[in-house]
Design a protein around this motif. Sequence first.
Motif, PDB file in Angstrom:
ATOM      1  N   ALA A   3      19.323   2.325  53.234  1.00 44.43           N
ATOM      2  CA  ALA A   3      18.559   3.242  52.387  1.00 44.43           C
ATOM      3  C   ALA A   3      17.364   3.800  53.164  1.00 44.43           C
ATOM      4  N   ASP A   4      16.721   2.967  53.972  1.00 40.21           N
ATOM      5  CA  ASP A   4      15.588   3.434  54.775  1.00 40.21           C
ATOM      6  C   ASP A   4      16.010   4.533  55.747  1.00 40.21           C
ATOM      7  N   GLU A   5      17.185   4.381  56.347  1.00 37.81           N
ATOM      8  CA  GLU A   5      17.682   5.403  57.275  1.00 37.81           C
ATOM      9  C   GLU A   5      17.989   6.702  56.523  1.00 37.81           C
ATOM     10  N   PHE A   6      18.548   6.585  55.325  1.00 35.69           N
ATOM     11  CA  PHE A   6      18.792   7.773  54.494  1.00 35.69           C
ATOM     12  C   PHE A   6      17.473   8.490  54.226  1.00 35.69           C
ATOM     13  N   GLU A   7      16.479   7.728  53.790  1.00 35.04           N
ATOM     14  CA  GLU A   7      15.186   8.323  53.448  1.00 35.04           C
ATOM     15  C   GLU A   7      14.527   8.975  54.655  1.00 35.04           C
ATOM     16  N   HIS A   8      14.737   8.390  55.831  1.00 34.80           N
ATOM     17  CA  HIS A   8      14.211   8.981  57.061  1.00 34.80           C
ATOM     18  C   HIS A   8      14.865  10.339  57.323  1.00 34.80           C
ATOM     19  N   ILE A   9      16.171  10.430  57.140  1.00 31.94           N
ATOM     20  CA  ILE A   9      16.886  11.700  57.354  1.00 31.94           C
ATOM     21  C   ILE A   9      16.439  12.738  56.325  1.00 31.94           C
ATOM     22  N   ILE A  10      16.238  12.307  55.088  1.00 31.37           N
ATOM     23  CA  ILE A  10      15.752  13.221  54.054  1.00 31.37           C
ATOM     24  C   ILE A  10      14.375  13.752  54.450  1.00 31.37           C
ATOM     25  N   ALA A  11      13.488  12.868  54.887  1.00 33.14           N
ATOM     26  CA  ALA A  11      12.142  13.279  55.300  1.00 33.14           C
ATOM     27  C   ALA A  11      12.194  14.229  56.499  1.00 33.14           C
ATOM     28  N   GLN A  12      13.060  13.938  57.469  1.00 32.24           N
ATOM     29  CA  GLN A  12      13.208  14.825  58.630  1.00 32.24           C
ATOM     30  C   GLN A  12      13.682  16.207  58.197  1.00 32.24           C
ATOM     31  N   THR A  13      14.623  16.235  57.262  1.00 30.63           N
ATOM     32  CA  THR A  13      15.148  17.511  56.769  1.00 30.63           C
ATOM     33  C   THR A  13      14.027  18.335  56.139  1.00 30.63           C
ATOM     34  N   LEU A  14      13.184  17.693  55.358  1.00 29.12           N
ATOM     35  CA  LEU A  14      12.058  18.395  54.741  1.00 29.12           C
ATOM     36  C   LEU A  14      11.058  18.864  55.793  1.00 29.12           C
ATOM     37  N   ASP A  15      10.813  18.021  56.792  1.00 27.59           N
ATOM     38  CA  ASP A  15       9.876  18.378  57.858  1.00 27.59           C
ATOM     39  C   ASP A  15      10.372  19.568  58.677  1.00 27.59           C
ATOM     40  N   GLN A  16      11.687  19.758  58.750  1.00 28.27           N
ATOM     41  CA  GLN A  16      12.256  20.841  59.547  1.00 28.27           C
ATOM     42  C   GLN A  16      12.365  22.160  58.787  1.00 28.27           C
ATOM     43  N   LEU A  17      12.018  22.137  57.502  1.00 30.30           N
ATOM     44  CA  LEU A  17      12.025  23.386  56.739  1.00 30.30           C
ATOM     45  C   LEU A  17      10.955  24.320  57.292  1.00 30.30           C
ATOM     46  N   PRO A  18      11.218  25.613  57.260  1.00 27.74           N
ATOM     47  CA  PRO A  18      10.155  26.547  57.657  1.00 27.74           C
ATOM     48  C   PRO A  18       8.921  26.344  56.767  1.00 27.74           C
ATOM     49  N   ALA A  19       7.746  26.571  57.340  1.00 28.37           N
ATOM     50  CA  ALA A  19       6.488  26.348  56.621  1.00 28.37           C
ATOM     51  C   ALA A  19       6.440  27.116  55.308  1.00 28.37           C
ATOM     52  N   SER A  20       7.012  28.320  55.284  1.00 29.26           N
ATOM     53  CA  SER A  20       6.972  29.120  54.049  1.00 29.26           C
ATOM     54  C   SER A  20       7.738  28.436  52.914  1.00 29.26           C
ATOM     55  N   PHE A  21       8.778  27.675  53.243  1.00 29.35           N
ATOM     56  CA  PHE A  21       9.515  26.930  52.218  1.00 29.35           C
ATOM     57  C   PHE A  21       8.779  25.642  51.861  1.00 29.35           C
ATOM     58  N   GLN A  22       8.239  24.967  52.857  1.00 27.66           N
ATOM     59  CA  GLN A  22       7.500  23.732  52.595  1.00 27.66           C
ATOM     60  C   GLN A  22       6.347  23.980  51.629  1.00 27.66           C
ATOM     61  N   LYS A  23       5.655  25.100  51.795  1.00 27.26           N
ATOM     62  CA  LYS A  23       4.519  25.428  50.932  1.00 27.26           C
ATOM     63  C   LYS A  23       4.937  25.628  49.476  1.00 27.26           C
ATOM     64  N   ARG A  24       6.177  26.027  49.254  1.00 29.48           N
ATOM     65  CA  ARG A  24       6.656  26.313  47.893  1.00 29.48           C
ATOM     66  C   ARG A  24       7.230  25.085  47.200  1.00 29.48           C
ATOM     67  N   LEU A  25       7.314  23.972  47.917  1.00 28.30           N
ATOM     68  CA  LEU A  25       7.813  22.742  47.304  1.00 28.30           C
ATOM     69  C   LEU A  25       6.682  22.103  46.507  1.00 28.30           C
ATOM     70  N   GLU A  26       6.726  22.304  45.205  1.00 29.86           N
ATOM     71  CA  GLU A  26       5.710  21.707  44.356  1.00 29.86           C
ATOM     72  C   GLU A  26       6.355  21.257  43.057  1.00 29.86           C
ATOM     73  N   ASN A  27       5.877  20.176  42.567  1.00 30.03           N
ATOM     74  CA  ASN A  27       6.373  19.584  41.327  1.00 30.03           C
ATOM     75  C   ASN A  27       7.871  19.280  41.411  1.00 30.03           C
ATOM     76  N   VAL A  28       8.291  18.786  42.567  1.00 27.79           N
ATOM     77  CA  VAL A  28       9.677  18.354  42.751  1.00 27.79           C
ATOM     78  C   VAL A  28       9.664  17.057  43.556  1.00 27.79           C
ATOM     79  N   GLU A  29      10.511  16.142  43.141  1.00 27.83           N
ATOM     80  CA  GLU A  29      10.611  14.843  43.797  1.00 27.83           C
ATOM     81  C   GLU A  29      12.051  14.651  44.269  1.00 27.83           C
ATOM     82  N   ILE A  30      12.208  14.174  45.492  1.00 23.41           N
ATOM     83  CA  ILE A  30      13.550  13.873  46.009  1.00 23.41           C
ATOM     84  C   ILE A  30      13.710  12.365  45.971  1.00 23.41           C
TER      85      ILE A  30
END
Length: 122
Positions: A3-30
């Motif tokens: 599960a920790d490895e899954f969560e790491h990949i999920i976090a990496q995926t979010l970190d690799q989003l373009p900044a314009s998309f990262q800024k729009r991620l609000e009020n959402v939980e993965i």
Amino acid sequence: MTADEFEHIIAQTLDQLPASFQKRLENVEIVLEEYPDASAMRLAGVTHPEHLLGLYHGIPLTERTAGYNMVAPDKISIYRQPLLRHYRSPEQLRDGIKHTVLHELAHYFGIDDERLREIGAY
């Protein structure tokens, strides 16, 4: 894969989003879950839990109005066991996790399955 490895990949995926998309991620939980529950399966229209890899629960950004406030966070569920069974190699699994996260984020941003098919995201 743990599960920790899954969560790491999920976090990496979010970190690799373009900044314009990262800024729009609000009020959402993965959230990483082992399997979808009966309610999630009904919402997705599937009859077997292994047929659902992820699910977006919420109101897409494109449908939110000025009255959208003081609401519980939207949720993106990533289902660990179905992903483990669907992808055979570690590389395929990593790509599958990333693809599932991006697919569900597309729904958060208001892109439906029909449009995802049109643009070749399936």
